[in-house]
Design a protein around this motif. Sequence first.
Motif, mmCIF file in Angstrom:
data_model
loop_
_atom_site.group_PDB
_atom_site.id
_atom_site.type_symbol
_atom_site.label_atom_id
_atom_site.label_comp_id
_atom_site.label_asym_id
_atom_site.label_seq_id
_atom_site.Cartn_x
_atom_site.Cartn_y
_atom_site.Cartn_z
ATOM 1 N N ASP A 393 -41.369 23.908 17.785
ATOM 2 C CA ASP A 393 -40.907 23.804 19.162
ATOM 3 C C ASP A 393 -40.201 25.046 19.674
ATOM 4 O O ASP A 393 -39.616 25.028 20.759
ATOM 5 C CB ASP A 393 -39.978 22.595 19.302
ATOM 6 C CG ASP A 393 -38.745 22.705 18.410
ATOM 7 O OD1 ASP A 393 -38.700 23.639 17.586
ATOM 8 O OD2 ASP A 393 -37.842 21.864 18.537
ATOM 9 N N SER A 394 -40.237 26.132 18.917
ATOM 10 C CA SER A 394 -39.553 27.349 19.338
ATOM 11 C C SER A 394 -40.200 28.553 18.668
ATOM 12 O O SER A 394 -40.853 28.423 17.624
ATOM 13 C CB SER A 394 -38.069 27.271 18.958
ATOM 14 O OG SER A 394 -37.391 28.460 19.310
ATOM 15 N N ALA A 395 -40.034 29.717 19.285
ATOM 16 C CA ALA A 395 -40.563 30.944 18.704
ATOM 17 C C ALA A 395 -40.005 31.150 17.299
ATOM 18 O O ALA A 395 -38.875 30.777 16.998
ATOM 19 C CB ALA A 395 -40.215 32.140 19.581
ATOM 20 N N VAL A 396 -40.829 31.758 16.430
ATOM 21 C CA VAL A 396 -40.472 31.944 15.023
ATOM 22 C C VAL A 396 -40.187 33.411 14.748
ATOM 23 O O VAL A 396 -40.904 34.295 15.234
ATOM 24 C CB VAL A 396 -41.614 31.451 14.110
ATOM 25 C CG1 VAL A 396 -41.218 31.588 12.644
ATOM 26 C CG2 VAL A 396 -41.982 30.011 14.427
ATOM 27 N N ASN A 397 -39.158 33.675 13.962
ATOM 28 C CA ASN A 397 -38.783 35.040 13.618
ATOM 29 C C ASN A 397 -39.194 35.365 12.173
ATOM 30 O O ASN A 397 -40.174 34.832 11.694
ATOM 31 C CB ASN A 397 -37.295 35.232 13.875
ATOM 32 C CG ASN A 397 -36.968 35.003 15.346
ATOM 33 O OD1 ASN A 397 -37.623 35.548 16.227
ATOM 34 N ND2 ASN A 397 -35.981 34.169 15.614
ATOM 35 N N ARG A 398 -38.469 36.223 11.480
ATOM 36 C CA ARG A 398 -38.899 36.703 10.167
ATOM 37 C C ARG A 398 -38.720 35.625 9.096
ATOM 38 O O ARG A 398 -37.607 35.341 8.667
ATOM 39 C CB ARG A 398 -38.146 37.976 9.792
ATOM 40 C CG ARG A 398 -38.459 39.138 10.726
ATOM 41 C CD ARG A 398 -37.768 40.416 10.334
ATOM 42 N NE ARG A 398 -38.142 41.492 11.249
ATOM 43 C CZ ARG A 398 -37.725 42.744 11.145
ATOM 44 N NH1 ARG A 398 -36.919 43.087 10.148
ATOM 45 N NH2 ARG A 398 -38.104 43.666 12.013
ATOM 46 N N LEU A 399 -39.820 35.056 8.675
ATOM 47 C CA LEU A 399 -39.781 33.949 7.720
ATOM 48 C C LEU A 399 -39.790 34.452 6.280
ATOM 49 O O LEU A 399 -39.967 35.645 6.014
ATOM 50 C CB LEU A 399 -40.932 32.982 7.973
ATOM 51 C CG LEU A 399 -42.366 33.525 8.017
ATOM 52 C CD1 LEU A 399 -42.893 33.865 6.631
ATOM 53 C CD2 LEU A 399 -43.292 32.509 8.671
ATOM 54 N N SER A 400 -39.632 33.512 5.349
ATOM 55 C CA SER A 400 -39.635 33.838 3.931
ATOM 56 C C SER A 400 -40.296 32.703 3.168
ATOM 57 O O SER A 400 -40.157 31.535 3.541
ATOM 58 C CB SER A 400 -38.198 34.051 3.430
ATOM 59 O OG SER A 400 -38.164 34.332 2.042
ATOM 60 N N VAL A 401 -41.017 33.043 2.090
ATOM 61 C CA VAL A 401 -41.693 32.050 1.257
ATOM 62 C C VAL A 401 -41.120 32.138 -0.155
ATOM 63 O O VAL A 401 -41.066 33.213 -0.751
ATOM 64 C CB VAL A 401 -43.215 32.273 1.225
ATOM 65 C CG1 VAL A 401 -43.889 31.178 0.407
ATOM 66 C CG2 VAL A 401 -43.784 32.300 2.644
ATOM 67 N N SER A 402 -40.696 31.014 -0.708
ATOM 68 C CA SER A 402 -40.099 30.991 -2.041
ATOM 69 C C SER A 402 -41.176 31.080 -3.114
ATOM 70 O O SER A 402 -42.373 30.957 -2.833
ATOM 71 C CB SER A 402 -39.286 29.704 -2.230
ATOM 72 O OG SER A 402 -40.149 28.581 -2.282
ATOM 73 N N SER A 403 -40.754 31.270 -4.350
ATOM 74 C CA SER A 403 -41.700 31.389 -5.455
ATOM 75 C C SER A 403 -42.482 30.106 -5.690
ATOM 76 O O SER A 403 -43.592 30.138 -6.223
ATOM 77 C CB SER A 403 -40.950 31.779 -6.742
ATOM 78 O OG SER A 403 -39.970 30.795 -7.051
ATOM 79 N N ASN A 404 -41.927 28.964 -5.288
ATOM 80 C CA ASN A 404 -42.652 27.697 -5.442
ATOM 81 C C ASN A 404 -43.307 27.232 -4.143
ATOM 82 O O ASN A 404 -43.650 26.062 -3.989
ATOM 83 C CB ASN A 404 -41.731 26.603 -5.985
ATOM 84 C CG ASN A 404 -40.510 26.396 -5.116
ATOM 85 O OD1 ASN A 404 -40.216 27.200 -4.239
ATOM 86 N ND2 ASN A 404 -39.794 25.311 -5.353
ATOM 87 N N GLY A 405 -43.467 28.151 -3.192
ATOM 88 C CA GLY A 405 -44.281 27.879 -2.018
ATOM 89 C C GLY A 405 -43.608 27.134 -0.890
ATOM 90 O O GLY A 405 -44.280 26.443 -0.117
ATOM 91 N N ILE A 406 -42.293 27.283 -0.717
ATOM 92 C CA ILE A 406 -41.599 26.668 0.411
ATOM 93 C C ILE A 406 -41.350 27.733 1.478
ATOM 94 O O ILE A 406 -40.780 28.781 1.198
ATOM 95 C CB ILE A 406 -40.259 26.047 -0.028
ATOM 96 C CG1 ILE A 406 -40.492 25.005 -1.116
ATOM 97 C CG2 ILE A 406 -39.546 25.422 1.163
ATOM 98 C CD1 ILE A 406 -39.222 24.421 -1.685
ATOM 99 N N ILE A 407 -41.785 27.443 2.691
ATOM 100 C CA ILE A 407 -41.635 28.387 3.796
ATOM 101 C C ILE A 407 -40.348 28.076 4.543
ATOM 102 O O ILE A 407 -40.159 26.962 5.038
ATOM 103 C CB ILE A 407 -42.819 28.301 4.767
ATOM 104 C CG1 ILE A 407 -44.158 28.369 4.018
ATOM 105 C CG2 ILE A 407 -42.750 29.412 5.810
ATOM 106 C CD1 ILE A 407 -45.363 28.050 4.902
ATOM 107 N N ALA A 408 -39.453 29.042 4.630
ATOM 108 C CA ALA A 408 -38.241 28.921 5.445
ATOM 109 C C ALA A 408 -38.513 29.580 6.791
ATOM 110 O O ALA A 408 -38.784 30.778 6.862
ATOM 111 C CB ALA A 408 -37.053 29.582 4.750
#
Length: 476
Positions: A393-408
Amino acid sequence: MITMSVSQVTPANKVQKGKRNSMNRPQSTVDGDLYIGFRNDIDNESPAYRIRLHGLFKQIEKEFDLLYQENQNLQDKIEMLNEKIETIDKQSLDCIDFDNNYSKVISKKLSSTSSQKLKTAHKLKAQTSKIVSSFKAPQFNCTLVKEYIGHKDGVWEISVARPGQPLIGTASADHSACIWSIESGRCLLQYHGHAGSVNSIRFHPLKDLVLTSSGDCLAHIWQAVVNWDVPKGHSSEEELDGEDCEDRGDTKAATLRTPVCELTGHSGAISAAEWLVGAEQVITAGWDRLAVLHDVETGATLTVLAGHDLELTHTATHPTQKLAVTSSRDTTFRLWDFRESVHSVSVFQGHTESVTSAVFTREDKVVSSSDDRSVKVWDLRNMRSPVATIRVDSAVNRLSVSSNGIIAIPHDNRNVRLFDLSGQRLARLPRSSRQGHSRMVACAAWADDNLSSANLFTCGFDRRVLGWSVQSLKDQ
């Protein structure tokens, strides 16, 4: 509209968000050149004229603050409603019965229909199941465990040091980059070598070196040797000038001003910089629509990578191969292959607005984020179309993906949400008056070595840097 002085040039994609984020303004305000010229005009006028102008400016600022607060209150009410929807008891909705009954009704009504209509029914059921699954309770427990106080302006990026080094680095519009102890929350080192906003920060994978990029059109590599046991009011670091982190009062951080290496080659602000695998080369992405490949040892420019039509917003590299991606305001991101002497490039057009970041995962996937309120997951073996699309529901900025595949996923609307690589929503970080961010969340970064209580870090334009403990409920 998010604006700041010329010396505090910020990543290009945020400058374009004025219409959508007119109430989200950082501490830095009017444009430098216009401001200086305007002040000169004021100084040439009579004192009464200057007093009257200052009074008008104060009235305008007061009105703006009132509008901003009203907007924040409305957004909080919307968030409260959303939280109520998300926490509706599954039994009251009777989701399971609804899903099962829906399947039975569809089966009965379509038992005598053609196979084509039956396929359509299955599609409808799948869509309904996806809607029902959105009401599932969060699968992770997210708790705020640490706050890192010190920056005087918005924080553009946060990065985690190599395994075994419990450190994080932050890059801020206040012209500084800081190194922090994860556990103590103490600022151990401040870097003041840039003349503009520091837009990105990355730790060397093997050495005590840090790479930063800035609005001053330069990228710097500097020594990040920290003193863990700094007594009060004293530091043994060289070039210490007595500055502390936002007047913390307990300890004073060392201050460094001289880089080991200065990387040139851009005619505009550098929005991001990253080490290539092996750390012998660095790639930078700038507002001049170019990406530049640099030699770390000599600082020389190896290759200029052209092709994007608008400003570059971000760059990232593959953890084990000589691959890089660059994101741009032209709605595309590009994959650059440096494994051969002749560099190849692939262009991906999966978004409708500025691409704010694109990062590699350990599963040989690329995850891209955009101002079009979507996150897309791509498979490197077949990148003709995304394998998953996450609508938010909002614009997305610089994301990160963990070693077990979780997207923040950090948002303009102050939220941080967690998804898996299949597009399934997992959780949302708490956001209240005591927890979470009060303005745009610019970046998220995972720490995967489990050496500290915090394993996810976020930063934003409320000047806050937060450390979170994100734990699966299955493991507790």
